[in-house]
Design an enzyme around this catalytic site. Sequence first.
Site, PDB file in Angstrom:
ATOM      1  N   GLU A 191       0.835  -1.214   0.000  1.00  0.00           N
ATOM      2  CA  GLU A 191       0.000   0.000   0.000  1.00  0.00           C
ATOM      3  C   GLU A 191       0.867   1.261   0.000  1.00  0.00           C
ATOM      4  O   GLU A 191       0.519   2.266  -0.622  1.00  0.00           O
ATOM      5  CB  GLU A 191      -0.912   0.019   1.237  1.00  0.00           C
ATOM      6  CG  GLU A 191      -2.258  -0.675   1.056  1.00  0.00           C
ATOM      7  CD  GLU A 191      -3.304   0.224   0.389  1.00  0.00           C
ATOM      8  OE1 GLU A 191      -3.354   0.274  -0.853  1.00  0.00           O
ATOM      9  OE2 GLU A 191      -4.090   0.846   1.122  1.00  0.00           O
ATOM     10  N   ASP A 202      -6.987   0.376   5.471  1.00  0.00           N
ATOM     11  CA  ASP A 202      -7.571  -0.423   4.383  1.00  0.00           C
ATOM     12  C   ASP A 202      -7.018  -1.846   4.364  1.00  0.00           C
ATOM     13  O   ASP A 202      -7.770  -2.822   4.263  1.00  0.00           O
ATOM     14  CB  ASP A 202      -7.289   0.244   3.028  1.00  0.00           C
ATOM     15  CG  ASP A 202      -8.154   1.468   2.794  1.00  0.00           C
ATOM     16  OD1 ASP A 202      -8.839   1.892   3.734  1.00  0.00           O
ATOM     17  OD2 ASP A 202      -8.142   1.991   1.659  1.00  0.00           O
TER      18      ASP A 202
HETATM   19  C1  PMV Z   1      -7.965   8.396   2.389  1.00  0.00           C
HETATM   20  C2  PMV Z   1      -7.637   7.134   3.161  1.00  0.00           C
HETATM   21  O1  PMV Z   1      -8.049   7.348   4.527  1.00  0.00           O
HETATM   22  C3  PMV Z   1      -8.428   5.932   2.621  1.00  0.00           C
HETATM   23  C4  PMV Z   1      -8.185   5.668   1.165  1.00  0.00           C
HETATM   24  O2  PMV Z   1      -9.011   4.630   0.691  1.00  0.00           O
HETATM   25  P1  PMV Z   1      -9.144   4.322  -0.884  1.00  0.00           P
HETATM   26  O3  PMV Z   1      -7.780   4.013  -1.408  1.00  0.00           O
HETATM   27  O4  PMV Z   1      -9.727   5.536  -1.550  1.00  0.00           O
HETATM   28  O5  PMV Z   1     -10.052   3.129  -0.975  1.00  0.00           O
HETATM   29  C5  PMV Z   1      -6.142   6.896   3.115  1.00  0.00           C
HETATM   30  C6  PMV Z   1      -5.610   5.930   4.162  1.00  0.00           C
HETATM   31  O6  PMV Z   1      -6.183   5.832   5.258  1.00  0.00           O
HETATM   32  O7  PMV Z   1      -4.592   5.294   3.889  1.00  0.00           O
HETATM   33 MG    MG Z   2      -6.556   2.512  -2.119  1.00  0.00          MG
END
Ligand code: PMV
Ligand code: MG
Length: 395
Positions: A191, A202
């Site tokens: 990630e 996540d």
């Molecule tokens: C914006 C954030 O809080 C979540 C990102 O989720 P996604 O990649 O948009 O599914 C970033 C994080 O927590 O690593």
């Molecule tokens: Mg993501």
Amino acid sequence: MEVRARAPGKIILAGEHAVVHGSAAVAASIDLYTYVSLRFPTPADNDETLSLQLKDVSLEVSWPIARIKEAFPNLETQIPPSSCSLEKLKLIAILVDEQNIPEANIGLAAGVTAFLWLFTSVHGCKPAKAVVNSELPLGSGLGSSAAFCVALSAAILALSDSVSTDFSHQGWQVFGENELELVNKWAFEGEKIIHGKPSGIDNTVSTYGNMIKFKSGDLTRLKTNMPLKMLITNTKVGRNTKALVAGVSERTMRHPTAMASVFTSVDSISNEVAAIIQSPVSDDLAITEKEEKLAELMEMNQGLLQCMGVSHASIETVVRTTLKYKLSTKLTGAGGGGCALTLLPTLLAGTVVDKVMADLETCGFQCLLAGIGGNGVEFSYIGIPDLGANGRNLS
Ligand SMILES: C[C@@](O)(CCOP(=O)(O)O)CC(=O)O
Ligand SMILES: [Mg+2]
Ligand SMILES: Nc1ncnc2c1ncn2[C@@H]1O[C@H](COP(=O)(O)OP(=O)(O)O)[C@@H](O)[C@H]1O
């Protein structure tokens, strides 16, 4: 020997972005998965390549093993996960560049980089073929990058000596606690390559499943008997998590005091959401009261996300459209487009749900009702002689 792994996507009920800056956040897994199958060729295959097939984007990349050995003359495998050094990242970037990934798919280069780093860290220069496909929309806030890294790490580790697994088990199986921790740590390293500065929420919810509270790297598993129904609306507006996370950090550097207050407010909202979700429910009245509180907290969180600069006209359209039906909506994930969540109260008539969905679809959005809070990462060995007909083959 072949293994298949699957890892779920997620929704964030409260706290995205602020969680990167140390606030609490609450997330739940959803029953949409990314699948990775990983296979080592047999001598009869006479295949001396490392390849990755990304079915969702119709992209296949591969490198002769000799080329990988040439690129990493001093490659050593490692058991405790560690971050990819800048030096290694540069070497991997050369290998990725050689694949001429189309300009339109350039966001994928980060995913391919994460694959090369994760695979070579555990298996070194070994020939293998990985195939990835997903039920999640990519780059939409439902955690496809984390599901990709978790499923990849799980498949890579399930074929390594560092985990002890049961080859004779039929169908999906779960890792033990130590193995889950290892999968989660490797996925977090992946990630980092895709997101730049992820909080880790996540990959953690994709690894462990169910519903979690997450703060500064600490995981609390939430127990709930509250039925939670969310409508997920995909605005289909593409965006990139790395850029949005960087944008919030830049705003924080410009306005440190104001943003600190925003993050503190989000922390309170997430803690309240977690407390509501976990408190016991006695009857319909109690559920309705809790849903009303949750709806209000979601509205407040959306206001603060707007303050951070990560909302989008398309998200505001979803907010306004659902408000006509007295329903509360917030973005989920990184925002800037992507997906929004609308709380559907338990006593809401089915006809209202149909109407709001039709209204949103008229705007060009796509609605989905996903199951919330299911299992985290799972894996299954394929082609083991006694696996039997119950071994699920999803290809
Ligand atoms: C914006 C954030 O809080 C979540 C990102 O989720 P996604 O990649 O948009 O599914 C970033 C994080 O927590 O690593
Ligand atoms: Mg993501
Ligand atoms: N199924 C997949 N196939 C290929 N790459 C993927 C897949 N799922 C995720 N990725 C990688 O993750 C990136 C999207 O991650 P991100 O911008 O964080 O959005 P989100 O995690 O919200 O879906 C893609 O550009 C790609 O690098």
